[in-house]
Design a protein around this motif. Sequence first.
Motif, PDB file in Angstrom:
ATOM      1  N   VAL A  81       8.805  -1.462  10.403  1.00 30.83           N
ATOM      2  CA  VAL A  81       9.501  -2.155   9.322  1.00 30.83           C
ATOM      3  C   VAL A  81      10.890  -2.565   9.789  1.00 30.83           C
ATOM      4  O   VAL A  81      11.331  -3.703   9.599  1.00 30.83           O
ATOM      5  N   THR A  89      12.337  -6.378  10.442  1.00 34.86           N
ATOM      6  CA  THR A  89      13.481  -6.848   9.680  1.00 34.86           C
ATOM      7  C   THR A  89      14.667  -7.160  10.583  1.00 34.86           C
ATOM      8  O   THR A  89      15.340  -8.165  10.396  1.00 34.86           O
ATOM      9  N   GLN A 135      10.907 -10.686   7.366  1.00 32.34           N
ATOM     10  CA  GLN A 135      10.851  -9.577   6.424  1.00 32.34           C
ATOM     11  C   GLN A 135       9.487  -9.578   5.764  1.00 32.34           C
ATOM     12  O   GLN A 135       9.331 -10.003   4.636  1.00 32.34           O
ATOM     13  N   ASP A 136       8.520  -9.103   6.492  1.00 30.14           N
ATOM     14  CA  ASP A 136       7.162  -9.070   5.960  1.00 30.14           C
ATOM     15  C   ASP A 136       6.717  -7.648   5.675  1.00 30.14           C
ATOM     16  O   ASP A 136       6.018  -7.390   4.716  1.00 30.14           O
ATOM     17  N   LEU A 137       7.108  -6.744   6.548  1.00 28.75           N
ATOM     18  CA  LEU A 137       6.618  -5.380   6.430  1.00 28.75           C
ATOM     19  C   LEU A 137       7.542  -4.568   5.546  1.00 28.75           C
ATOM     20  O   LEU A 137       8.751  -4.780   5.530  1.00 28.75           O
ATOM     21  N   GLY A 138       6.949  -3.642   4.827  1.00 31.52           N
ATOM     22  CA  GLY A 138       7.758  -2.769   3.994  1.00 31.52           C
ATOM     23  C   GLY A 138       7.054  -1.463   3.777  1.00 31.52           C
ATOM     24  O   GLY A 138       5.892  -1.281   4.125  1.00 31.52           O
ATOM     25  N   MET A 139       7.787  -0.540   3.177  1.00 29.74           N
ATOM     26  CA  MET A 139       7.231   0.772   2.871  1.00 29.74           C
ATOM     27  C   MET A 139       6.858   0.764   1.404  1.00 29.74           C
ATOM     28  O   MET A 139       7.714   0.638   0.549  1.00 29.74           O
ATOM     29  N   LEU A 140       5.595   0.861   1.119  1.00 31.85           N
ATOM     30  CA  LEU A 140       5.128   0.736  -0.255  1.00 31.85           C
ATOM     31  C   LEU A 140       4.706   2.091  -0.784  1.00 31.85           C
ATOM     32  O   LEU A 140       4.172   2.916  -0.049  1.00 31.85           O
ATOM     33  N   GLU A 162       2.742   4.029   2.115  1.00 29.07           N
ATOM     34  CA  GLU A 162       2.089   3.348   3.221  1.00 29.07           C
ATOM     35  C   GLU A 162       2.883   2.127   3.653  1.00 29.07           C
ATOM     36  O   GLU A 162       3.661   1.564   2.880  1.00 29.07           O
ATOM     37  N   GLY A 190       3.017  -1.687   4.691  1.00 30.92           N
ATOM     38  CA  GLY A 190       2.175  -2.845   4.409  1.00 30.92           C
ATOM     39  C   GLY A 190       3.001  -4.059   4.061  1.00 30.92           C
ATOM     40  O   GLY A 190       4.233  -4.032   4.109  1.00 30.92           O
ATOM     41  N   THR A 191       2.293  -5.103   3.734  1.00 33.51           N
ATOM     42  CA  THR A 191       2.962  -6.351   3.363  1.00 33.51           C
ATOM     43  C   THR A 191       2.830  -6.625   1.877  1.00 33.51           C
ATOM     44  O   THR A 191       3.319  -7.628   1.397  1.00 33.51           O
ATOM     45  N   TYR A 192       2.174  -5.751   1.145  1.00 27.95           N
ATOM     46  CA  TYR A 192       1.874  -5.861  -0.272  1.00 27.95           C
ATOM     47  C   TYR A 192       0.951  -7.036  -0.553  1.00 27.95           C
ATOM     48  O   TYR A 192      -0.192  -6.854  -0.898  1.00 27.95           O
ATOM     49  N   TYR A 205      -1.170  -2.174  -2.719  1.00 27.38           N
ATOM     50  CA  TYR A 205      -1.217  -3.513  -2.166  1.00 27.38           C
ATOM     51  C   TYR A 205      -1.805  -4.432  -3.202  1.00 27.38           C
ATOM     52  O   TYR A 205      -2.431  -3.996  -4.161  1.00 27.38           O
ATOM     53  N   ILE A 219       9.389  -8.627  -0.014  1.00 27.32           N
ATOM     54  CA  ILE A 219       8.868  -7.294   0.313  1.00 27.32           C
ATOM     55  C   ILE A 219       9.841  -6.208  -0.127  1.00 27.32           C
ATOM     56  O   ILE A 219       9.431  -5.118  -0.505  1.00 27.32           O
ATOM     57  N   ARG A 220      11.135  -6.523  -0.128  1.00 26.93           N
ATOM     58  CA  ARG A 220      12.112  -5.509  -0.546  1.00 26.93           C
ATOM     59  C   ARG A 220      11.938  -5.182  -2.032  1.00 26.93           C
ATOM     60  O   ARG A 220      12.151  -4.051  -2.454  1.00 26.93           O
ATOM     61  N   GLU A 240       8.738  -3.124  -2.439  1.00 30.78           N
ATOM     62  CA  GLU A 240       8.975  -1.728  -2.064  1.00 30.78           C
ATOM     63  C   GLU A 240       9.485  -0.937  -3.265  1.00 30.78           C
ATOM     64  O   GLU A 240       9.008   0.160  -3.540  1.00 30.78           O
ATOM     65  N   THR A 298       6.770  -0.626  -6.077  1.00 27.03           N
ATOM     66  CA  THR A 298       5.697   0.330  -5.809  1.00 27.03           C
ATOM     67  C   THR A 298       6.219   1.752  -5.800  1.00 27.03           C
ATOM     68  O   THR A 298       5.459   2.690  -6.014  1.00 27.03           O
TER      69      THR A 298
END
Lengths: 783, 254, 132
Positions: free
Chosen positions: A263, A267, A273-278, A285, A287-289, B33, B104-105, B108, B111
């Motif tokens: 992530v 960034t 900014q595609d990946l994040g912590m969901l 996990e 992911g990119t949501y 997701y 994505i922010r 985050e 979620t």
Amino acid sequence: MNKVFNRRTLVVAIEVPILLLNSDRRDRKREMGLGIFTSMLLRRTIIQRSTKLLSPQSPIFNNSFVRPIVSTPELKNPEAAQADPVPDSPPLPPRSPVGGARVHFPNPEDAIEVFVDGYPVKIPKGFTVLQACEVAGVDIPRFCYHSRLSIAGNCRMCLVEVEKSPKPVASCAMPALPGMKIKTDTPMAKKAREGVMEFLLMNHPLDCPICDQGGECDLQDQSMAFGSDRGRFTEMKRSVVDKNLGPLVKTVMTRCIQCTRCVRFATEVAGVQDLGMLGRGSGEEIGTYVEKLMTSELSGNVIDICPVGALTSKPFAFKARNWELKGTESIDVMDAVGSNIRIDSRGPEVMRILPRLNEDINEEWISDKTRFCYDGLKRQRLNDPMIRGNDGRFKAVSWRDALAVVAEVMNQINPEEIVGIAGQLSDAESMMALKDLLNRMGSNNVWCEGNGMQTQADLRSGYLMNSSISGLEKADVFLLVGCQPRVEAAMVNARIRKAVRSNLAKVGYIGPPTDFNYEHQHLGTGPQTLLQIAEGRHPFCSAITNAKKPAIIVSAGLFEREDKDAIFSTVEAIAKNGNVIRPDWNGLNVLLLNAAQAAALDLGLIPESNKAIESAKFLYLMGADDVNLDKLQGDAFVVYQGHHGDNSVYRANVILPAAAFSEKEGTYENTEGFTQQTLPAVPTVGDARDDWKILRALSEVAGVKLPYDSLMDIRSRIRIVAPNLLSIDEREPATFSALIKPEFPHSMSSTPFKAAIENFYMTNSITRASKIMAQCSAQLAKK
Amino acid sequence: MFARQAAQRLLEIRQIFRQSPQASRSFSTALNYHIDTPDNNPNIRWEFNEANKEKAKEILSHYPSNYKQSAVIPLLDLAQQQHGGWLTVSAMNEVARIIEVAPIRVYEVATFYSMFNRSKVGKYHLLVCGTTPCMIRGSREIEEALLKHLGVKRNEVTKDGLFSVGEMECMGCCVNAPMITVADYSNGSEGYTYNYYEDVTPKRVVEIVEMLRKGEKPTPGTQNPNRIKAGPEGGNKTLLSEPPAPRCRDLEAC
Amino acid sequence: MAFTLRGLKVSPNSASLEEARSRVFDFFKTACRSIPSIMEIYNLHDVVTVSQLRSTIASEIRKNAHIDNPKVIDLLLFKGMEELGNITEHAKQRHHILGQYVLGKQGLVQDSSTKDEGISPFLKSFYETNYF
């Protein structure tokens, strides 16, 4: 008895430093576990020896057993371990920093002293405890910490004990304070690591046998070195849905340990900014949501930084194990950056390409094109010499026949009508041989594709990146002239992005609309804007004049323009007005496109006339696939010497198969004038030969024998023409002299600048043959 | 030896009990997701209505202009109230656009917090507290009663779109356990309420549901008529008299 | 080894050159008749044709055309039949056949050394391999 003990310690003490020295930073992934293990071993042995030598009553003199080195007894008996005094007398030998880490003191007064396991270490202010330990030669286990990314402090693997601190501290996030007493080897630190490791392994699947990271996995290594031999977790392990990140990165998200390195990489370095912590807690996990592919030209690097097997290479999946591979340290030729790579091969096959650390060029990243082009080396290869028959079909012939035909034709044609073009992947040696061969035939029409017509090659500063790639980091204003670094040189783009992030550098861009992964101002599309800036009529001028270290980057794509001389003199005017060139800073840069360009210009491969191709009767293409052959006369005889059946083969009369960059030793100069060498990783395919050998053999058959029989001989010939090409792994900066530069009368046309590269994933014959690159350009390249 | 066998046996018994159908408890209403559906995909345009645009501006004014991203939670909350209790992808994208960060922010954050619903909920979203005190006082039965009465599963919306039932963590009403919360999204963000109903019984929650269905507003707070707020049942038993004045030291002893 | 010999009858010596000669022709015919099955066994269809193999056999026999001693001919015939037996019984592998009968004894390098007069050692090794 005493003798026995001494020899033993001696052997350990000698062997271990060698191991430590050899353990390269970039190889840490593989060797970390071992490195730490050995360093611990070394330390303990030395301490033991010294204590024992100091105290004659020590048991070593009484019984013949050397105390085995095990950690468990100490764990169970902390008092005993603490009772073991660490002597502060001279016997402590100095320890070398982990992986030869360099300590740079920006300000000597800011140095502070801390104690790591009793060793005093001087470090600059602002270093973290982990960095201090590294300087002291102690490798702290870590997952989330990465020296090139921001600090997250969420894996807790780097816990160490600090005196007077009630709890173990996460060393990666703790700034070192003067006089801090750090202990990395105490029962508390060990217990903490063991506990953290148990938690990390709680939800980690036991699929190492089918995991592609197996053998180079940080979690595997560190659980061997620091983990417990059993876990207490009996519940179900969690599972996570895999994400689709595109054709390059394979995800097995169940293996993820949430270190967030990917992530942060996406960034901070890649700028997407595609990946994040969901999610949260145990449902967390990466992911990119929304379903989204990772559209970065650096996305392959997440494979390297992932400490576990969650992100692995999709093309490499289930192909090989890392211990079966032979690594060859080589150079990338996909662009003019010359990234340092390691070609991992098994037998005659290139299995994968990994980056090598080079702080001056690519740091530890490489672009996706570099990393995944290798499958192009297995497709569309030319195996045998071939001659086109009267029916228009190629027929495989022997080298003897092929060379005889070429030599015969070559000798029948007027010297002025002989033209040679070197391809964008050519090495310096073969370009030298090509030039020498054509010169001996009486022609001087030889150049390297991409360098255009009438390019000035007299002043090296006129075609090199004068402020150097690492120097770009210090710049605070960029003016990109027709230059789209993201596709032209992804590693240079990463540097510019770094400067934009750290110095808040301003970026002005002149050229067609394009993607940037940082803040920029689009100033205009053509030479008019350039003229405005040169005449001081543009608001961006003040940014350049006020800048501490302005950098102008001109794309080598402009070499192809008719009015390039005018453009270059305008750029020089801007440089002069903006005081871009100073004794300590030369900010006027040219960003070359191809690996061969710089060396070709150094060797003086420039055409004699603009109409060389039109009038050519004999065209010798040395891997040149991107030259426009439309204007070539129909009866011209074309020889194609290269490794791929690509564009030029359609027009060729004779094909001479040559070796690709992974199969030969060759010298390349990158865009900043840094000379490096490739090394052969795999054997050549079929009946192919090295480029220079073909030229040398042809010269003999044609009756103009070239005077070199080995690479050494060619290099001594190069020494006469361009001695800088022989100083390997060194950057030879150009001496700038703007005054003696001739004035050019041309005026600029108003045609806007064109993009130099249409498709990032397909720029040369190797990438055009690659299936992976084809997938990438279909799925990722933005239209 | 016996001890080990006994421990082994115990472990086996525990394993059997662990195999409950509710293997993993999910507090959030959706997966981590997004899957495109007709009513939730990035192509649907979504924006704040006029009144809420003003409110969003007001929220943003609380933060420095270079820290707009701090407004992410209040804005998401506002968006959720406006959108009938849940957040679509496009709503999150709109929030991201307003606070000028990558989408994505925002995902985050959305979620992370279980109070942001990322799948459809009813107009009245009933949340049953499932934390220990409420559980001991019978929150399981209350949830069961609700689900049985409404004929739905957890996190499922009734056919008329009025109700949905979820579980949440402790809301600090343990003294009046068990409790449920009713998030009322029936009137948009203006009429949005988030009320606690405490001391509920399986019978009482059904009554509350029926009152809500009729459009009535049951009084929030304790549902036990014998209690006043968090006081003991049947009036105060202690501290009945006027509290004495603070003790003064014996002045004469000095 | 035993099973290959079992199938071989050692015929009595030829009385005259004529008899030996006719035996050679018989052998050639037998060999030619087994070519299709050999091609099948060793999967040679894509590398060689029946007639090529036939001419290979003929040339192998003609190599010994100058011999006029019936005893020697008998011996050579015996060796030939043994070889044929080995081949038809799949006692060999494909690369044996390819190496011995398809490419010939000299292998892939067909060039004779006469052309290499007067060229440098570099060129000589260049024609052979890339690695020198």
